[in-house]
Design an enzyme around this catalytic site. Structure first.
Site, PDB file in Angstrom:
ATOM      1  N   GLY A   1       0.832  -1.210   0.000  1.00  0.00           N
ATOM      2  CA  GLY A   1       0.000   0.000   0.000  1.00  0.00           C
ATOM      3  C   GLY A   1       0.862   1.254   0.000  1.00  0.00           C
ATOM      4  O   GLY A   1       0.567   2.232  -0.709  1.00  0.00           O
TER       5      GLY A   1
ATOM      6  N   ARG B   1      -0.483 -33.318  22.405  1.00  0.00           N
ATOM      7  CA  ARG B   1      -1.579 -32.553  21.804  1.00  0.00           C
ATOM      8  C   ARG B   1      -1.229 -32.046  20.407  1.00  0.00           C
ATOM      9  O   ARG B   1      -0.058 -31.939  20.042  1.00  0.00           O
ATOM     10  CB  ARG B   1      -1.891 -31.318  22.658  1.00  0.00           C
TER      11      ARG B   1
ATOM     12  N   ASP C   1       5.007  -9.446   6.121  1.00  0.00           N
ATOM     13  CA  ASP C   1       4.331 -10.446   5.284  1.00  0.00           C
ATOM     14  C   ASP C   1       5.194 -10.926   4.109  1.00  0.00           C
ATOM     15  O   ASP C   1       4.886 -11.939   3.487  1.00  0.00           O
ATOM     16  CB  ASP C   1       3.020  -9.871   4.723  1.00  0.00           C
TER      17      ASP C   1
END
Ligand code: F6P
Length: 369
Positions: free
Chosen positions: A106, A170, A135
């Site tokens: 941007g 887990r 990013d």
């Protein structure tokens, strides 16, 4: 002789290393006799004429600080001609002839629009961009400032999560930033030894995503005895919430009659933690070099370009090697933004390559039964 005054702004999502880029750009410009100003709060400050002088003393010692000394913002008004006209007027009043824009897609789009010949007219204003976005979604730069620090933050978090995940047997779904680009999840996933990476570029449906997580867990349960942990790294841009993914995966495993280790799933969303912190040594060096290259380009009279981290490949069309740094290109903003668009819509060869590699990695990590 033209009197030159250079301004520096940081815009969009902040990235660790922005300060190091401000410092190197300011020091180089000062050493060439230019007056240097900082713009507060990105394009918001540009429209308001919020300029502050930047001296050597102001930028001394800032390399180690995360965030940005100048502040940042996302500015909708700058997307309008009226907003840009106001910014150009403030720049002209302040006698600013050169501008370094440090930011992501941007921000660089804004830099190009600010200097569009049809809007700029006779005004003298050169602009050079420096890619900064955790990013890593800026085209034609192998890396953007902030990516390395963010990656290290994610890996550190995943290492900690792996301890507790293994203790309990887990599965963990860890979500990391990356609105449209899965690079952070992919690279951190490799570095953290994740069992699966979910990234938007793969284009999987919600059902396919649930299925691949289920098959990763099933495969881990078959392989290890006792199974230790499954780590799934999910990019934010994959449009299924971690909660919904967890529920769907647990339901599917229950329907398959799977109980016990690795079925119990926990979620960690790292969010803005990934964007903060002291920049890594690599980010400081990268930012320093890119800041230098951007100012060198301006000093040479170039405009509407970006300093890019080249990596090993040859310069693409619209780029040339920086005379001051053999690892950096000077690329036109047009070329950068065109490639950025291809990264986002998936048509870039870089995205195709990443998709291929990760499909292969998935097969290697979780071979079918
Ligand atoms: O800077 C890019 C980014 O970190 C994206 O990954 C994320 O979606 C976005 O910024 C968050 O922006 P904000 O801080 O404005 O919420």
């Amino acid at each position: 002789m033209e009197k030159r005054r250079l301004a520096i702004l940081t815009s969009g999502g902040d990235a660790p290393g922005m300060n190091a880029a401000i410092r190197s750009a300011a020091l180089l410009a000062l050493s060439h006799g230019l007056e240097v100003l900082g713009v507060r709060q990105g394009y918001v400050g540009l429209i308001a004429g919020d300029f502050v002088p930047l001296s050597r003393a102001d930028v001394t010692g800032i390399v180690r600080d995360g965030g940005t000394l100048l502040g940042s913002a996302r500015c909708l008004e700058f997307q309008t001609v009226a907003g840009r006209n106001a910014a150009r007027a403030r720049l002209a009043e302040a006698g600013i002839t050169d501008l370094v824009v440090i930011g992501g897609n941007g921000s660089l789009t804004g830099a190009r629009a600010l200097t569009a010949p049809e809007e700029l007219g006779e005004q003298v204003l050169r602009v050079a961009g420096v890619p900064a976005s955790i990013d890593n979604d800026v085209g034609l730069s192998g890396l953007s400032i902030g990516v390395d620090t963010a990656m290290n933050t994610i890996v550190d978090a995943c290492d900690k999560i792996a301890d507790t995940a293994s203790a309990h047997g887990r599965t963990f779904i860890v979500e990391v930033m990356g609105r449209d680009c899965g690079y952070l999840a992919m690279s951190a996933g490799v570095a953290a030894g994740a069992d699966l990476v979910l990234f938007p570029e793969a284009g999987r449906s919600e059902e396919e995503i649930v299925e691949v997580v289920v098959s990763t867990i099933s495969s881990a349960r078959r392989r290890a005895s006792p199974p230790k942990r499954v780590l799934v790294l999910k990019a934010e841009g994959v449009r299924i919430s971690p909660e919904r993914l967890k529920t769907s995966v647990e339901e599917r495993l229950a329907a398959l009659g799977q109980t016990g280790a690795l079925v119990e799933t926990r979620i960690t969303v790292l969010g803005h933690i990934v964007r903060g912190g002291r920049p890594s040594a690599f980010d400081r060096v990268l930012a320093g070099r890119l800041g230098f290259v951007a100012v060198h380009a301006l000093l040479a009279g170039e405009s509407r370009v970006m300093a890019a981290w080249a990596g090993a490949s040859a310069p693409p069309p619209g780029a040339h090697l920086s005379p001051g740094d053999p690892h950096c290109w000077v690329v036109t903003l047009d070329a950068v933004l065109a490639e950025t668009q291809r990264l986002l819509d998936g048509t870039s060869p870089v995205v195709r390559w990443r998709n291929r590699v990760f499909a292969e990695i998935e097969g290697v990590l979780n071979p079918p039964a």
